[in-house]
Design a protein around this motif. Structure first.
Motif, PDB file in Angstrom:
ATOM      1  N   ARG A  33       9.865  -2.511  47.210  1.00  0.00           N
ATOM      2  CA  ARG A  33      10.552  -2.226  48.470  1.00  0.00           C
ATOM      3  C   ARG A  33      11.889  -1.556  48.167  1.00  0.00           C
ATOM      4  NH1 ARG A  33      10.478  -4.923  53.383  1.00  0.00           N
ATOM      5  NH2 ARG A  33       8.364  -5.442  52.710  1.00  0.00           N
ATOM      6  N   ALA A  34      12.178  -0.484  48.872  1.00  0.00           N
ATOM      7  CA  ALA A  34      13.489   0.148  48.775  1.00  0.00           C
ATOM      8  C   ALA A  34      14.314  -0.256  49.984  1.00  0.00           C
ATOM      9  CB  ALA A  34      13.351   1.668  48.717  1.00  0.00           C
ATOM     10  N   VAL A  35      15.574  -0.609  49.752  1.00  0.00           N
ATOM     11  CA  VAL A  35      16.492  -0.962  50.833  1.00  0.00           C
ATOM     12  C   VAL A  35      17.611   0.064  50.845  1.00  0.00           C
ATOM     13  CG1 VAL A  35      18.096  -2.692  51.733  1.00  0.00           C
ATOM     14  CG2 VAL A  35      15.945  -3.423  50.677  1.00  0.00           C
ATOM     15  N   ILE A  36      17.760   0.754  51.977  1.00  0.00           N
ATOM     16  CA  ILE A  36      18.771   1.798  52.097  1.00  0.00           C
ATOM     17  C   ILE A  36      19.649   1.510  53.320  1.00  0.00           C
ATOM     18  CG2 ILE A  36      17.268   3.502  51.002  1.00  0.00           C
ATOM     19  CD1 ILE A  36      16.817   4.767  53.775  1.00  0.00           C
ATOM     20  N   GLY A  37      20.744   2.247  53.434  1.00  0.00           N
ATOM     21  CA  GLY A  37      21.632   2.083  54.573  1.00  0.00           C
ATOM     22  C   GLY A  37      23.038   2.508  54.206  1.00  0.00           C
ATOM     23  N   PRO A  38      23.871   2.758  55.215  1.00  0.00           N
ATOM     24  CA  PRO A  38      25.251   3.205  54.954  1.00  0.00           C
ATOM     25  C   PRO A  38      26.078   2.116  54.288  1.00  0.00           C
ATOM     26  CG  PRO A  38      24.951   2.687  57.281  1.00  0.00           C
ATOM     27  CD  PRO A  38      23.591   2.611  56.656  1.00  0.00           C
ATOM     28  N   ASN A  39      27.231   2.494  53.739  1.00  0.00           N
ATOM     29  CA  ASN A  39      28.152   1.506  53.185  1.00  0.00           C
ATOM     30  C   ASN A  39      28.534   0.511  54.275  1.00  0.00           C
ATOM     31  OD1 ASN A  39      28.218   2.720  50.645  1.00  0.00           O
ATOM     32  ND2 ASN A  39      29.911   4.068  51.194  1.00  0.00           N
ATOM     33  N   GLY A  40      28.563  -0.764  53.907  1.00  0.00           N
ATOM     34  CA  GLY A  40      28.890  -1.795  54.885  1.00  0.00           C
ATOM     35  C   GLY A  40      27.698  -2.271  55.701  1.00  0.00           C
ATOM     36  N   ALA A  41      26.493  -1.797  55.350  1.00  0.00           N
ATOM     37  CA  ALA A  41      25.294  -2.182  56.113  1.00  0.00           C
ATOM     38  C   ALA A  41      24.854  -3.613  55.833  1.00  0.00           C
ATOM     39  CB  ALA A  41      24.144  -1.218  55.798  1.00  0.00           C
ATOM     40  N   GLY A  42      25.351  -4.200  54.725  1.00  0.00           N
ATOM     41  CA  GLY A  42      24.970  -5.568  54.389  1.00  0.00           C
ATOM     42  C   GLY A  42      24.034  -5.677  53.206  1.00  0.00           C
ATOM     43  N   LYS A  43      23.854  -4.580  52.467  1.00  0.00           N
ATOM     44  CA  LYS A  43      22.882  -4.579  51.370  1.00  0.00           C
ATOM     45  C   LYS A  43      23.262  -5.561  50.255  1.00  0.00           C
ATOM     46  CE  LYS A  43      23.284  -0.110  50.644  1.00  0.00           C
ATOM     47  NZ  LYS A  43      24.317   0.204  51.675  1.00  0.00           N
ATOM     48  N   THR A  44      24.538  -5.538  49.855  1.00  0.00           N
ATOM     49  CA  THR A  44      24.982  -6.441  48.784  1.00  0.00           C
ATOM     50  C   THR A  44      24.972  -7.891  49.255  1.00  0.00           C
ATOM     51  OG1 THR A  44      26.350  -4.710  47.782  1.00  0.00           O
ATOM     52  CG2 THR A  44      26.882  -6.990  47.221  1.00  0.00           C
ATOM     53  N   THR A  45      25.429  -8.134  50.478  1.00  0.00           N
ATOM     54  CA  THR A  45      25.420  -9.496  51.017  1.00  0.00           C
ATOM     55  C   THR A  45      23.994 -10.022  51.109  1.00  0.00           C
ATOM     56  OG1 THR A  45      27.382  -8.946  52.319  1.00  0.00           O
ATOM     57  CG2 THR A  45      26.227 -10.959  52.912  1.00  0.00           C
ATOM     58  N   PHE A  46      23.062  -9.159  51.476  1.00  0.00           N
ATOM     59  CA  PHE A  46      21.638  -9.519  51.531  1.00  0.00           C
ATOM     60  C   PHE A  46      21.169 -10.045  50.178  1.00  0.00           C
ATOM     61  CE2 PHE A  46      17.398  -7.501  50.592  1.00  0.00           C
ATOM     62  CZ  PHE A  46      16.605  -8.401  51.308  1.00  0.00           C
ATOM     63  N   MET A  47      21.531  -9.352  49.089  1.00  0.00           N
ATOM     64  CA  MET A  47      21.147  -9.810  47.750  1.00  0.00           C
ATOM     65  C   MET A  47      21.903 -11.072  47.359  1.00  0.00           C
ATOM     66  SD  MET A  47      20.391  -6.413  45.444  1.00  0.00           S
ATOM     67  CE  MET A  47      21.979  -5.625  45.661  1.00  0.00           C
ATOM     68  N   ASP A  48      23.175 -11.161  47.784  1.00  0.00           N
ATOM     69  CA  ASP A  48      23.969 -12.364  47.499  1.00  0.00           C
ATOM     70  C   ASP A  48      23.333 -13.605  48.123  1.00  0.00           C
ATOM     71  OD1 ASP A  48      25.851 -10.903  46.097  1.00  0.00           O
ATOM     72  OD2 ASP A  48      27.323 -10.844  47.721  1.00  0.00           O
ATOM     73  N   ILE A  49      22.776 -13.454  49.323  1.00  0.00           N
ATOM     74  CA  ILE A  49      22.144 -14.586  50.011  1.00  0.00           C
ATOM     75  C   ILE A  49      20.887 -15.037  49.266  1.00  0.00           C
ATOM     76  CG2 ILE A  49      20.921 -15.277  52.114  1.00  0.00           C
ATOM     77  CD1 ILE A  49      22.799 -13.314  53.604  1.00  0.00           C
TER      78      ILE A  49
END
Length: 246
Positions: A33-49
């Motif tokens: 799965r690829a996860v994309i989105g603008p800066n601040g979209a929550g991608k890093t927080t998603f992985m942190d969770i």
């Protein structure tokens, strides 16, 4: 396809800012799965969770065949359960050889006594050589890791994660800073890996995402904005407006 990870209705707020907003996501046992989105979209927080670094305010995360509650586990327990994470910058032991890095990462008893008494055996040697072949570093086993190229260090770190036999691999912007041949090898490595386990790749490079040839999840303001093939999501007007049109 059976589900390996299911995120349902997860919300995270930092000082009044909603970084993740009622996010739901699921991935199967052998899926890319690829996860994309603008800066601040929550991608890093998603992985942190998922890795336990950040605890959400609400929602649930179920893991594995027994649908265990990931939110009740510590970071170490989540890693031991089979979640591996690779950050954007490679973190290898640069003073050690490729062999030594892979040996330290191999899944085996970790008590102080077992580590002190450890002696490499034929099986361990074979496992290290197989891993090195898989990541493309078989000809560099005795090279000090600090002398590897940027791309080779990325592959070594992926190999160190694979040595721990994860069921889910979270990979943050693997193509950044790589040469064209390195990017091609990285694509092949991740695609092969996703045949036996789940792989989530967070990436900004659309050409790299296209080469992965997988389902894409677009995040925006902490929620899933669109999901589907790359052609499907890149033709979505909302995705164009908030991400691709910038």
């Amino acid at each position: 396809m059976s589900t390996l990870l299911e995120v349902s209705g997860v919300t995270v707020t930092f000082d009044g800012f909603r970084a993740i907003n009622n996010l739901s996501f699921q991935i199967g046992k052998a899926e890319m799965r690829a996860v994309i989105g603008p800066n601040g979209a929550g991608k890093t927080t998603f992985m942190d969770i998922i890795t336990g670094k950040t605890k959400p305010d609400e929602g649930r995360i179920l893991w594995g065949d027994r649908s265990e509650n990931l939110l009740k586990m510590t970071e170490a327990q989540i890693a031991n359960a089979g979640v591996g994470r690779k950050f954007q910058r490679p973190t290898v032991f640069e003073a050690q050889t490729v062999t030594e890095n892979l040996r330290m990462a191999l899944k085996r008893p970790r008590s102080p006594f077992s580590v002190l008494r450890h002696r490499p055996d034929a099986q361990e040697k074979a496992d290290i050589e197989a891993l090195a072949e898989e990541i493309g570093l078989k000809d560099h086993l005795e090279k000090q890791s600090g002398y590897l190229s940027h791309g080779q260090k990325q592959w070594l770190e992926i190999g160190m994660l694979l040595a721990q036999d994860p069921q889910l691999l979270l990979v943050d912007e693997p193509a950044a800073g790589m040469t064209a041949p390195e990017r091609e090898h990285t694509t092949d490595l991740l695609v092969r890996t996703a045949k036996t386990r789940a792989v989530v790749v967070v990436e900004h490079d659309m050409e790299f995402v296209r080469r992965l040839n997988c389902k894409v999840t677009v995040l925006h303001e902490g929620s899933v904005l669109a999901e589907g093939s790359l052609d499907h999501v890149t033709s979505n007007q909302d995705v164009i407006d908030v991400y691709l049109g910038r």
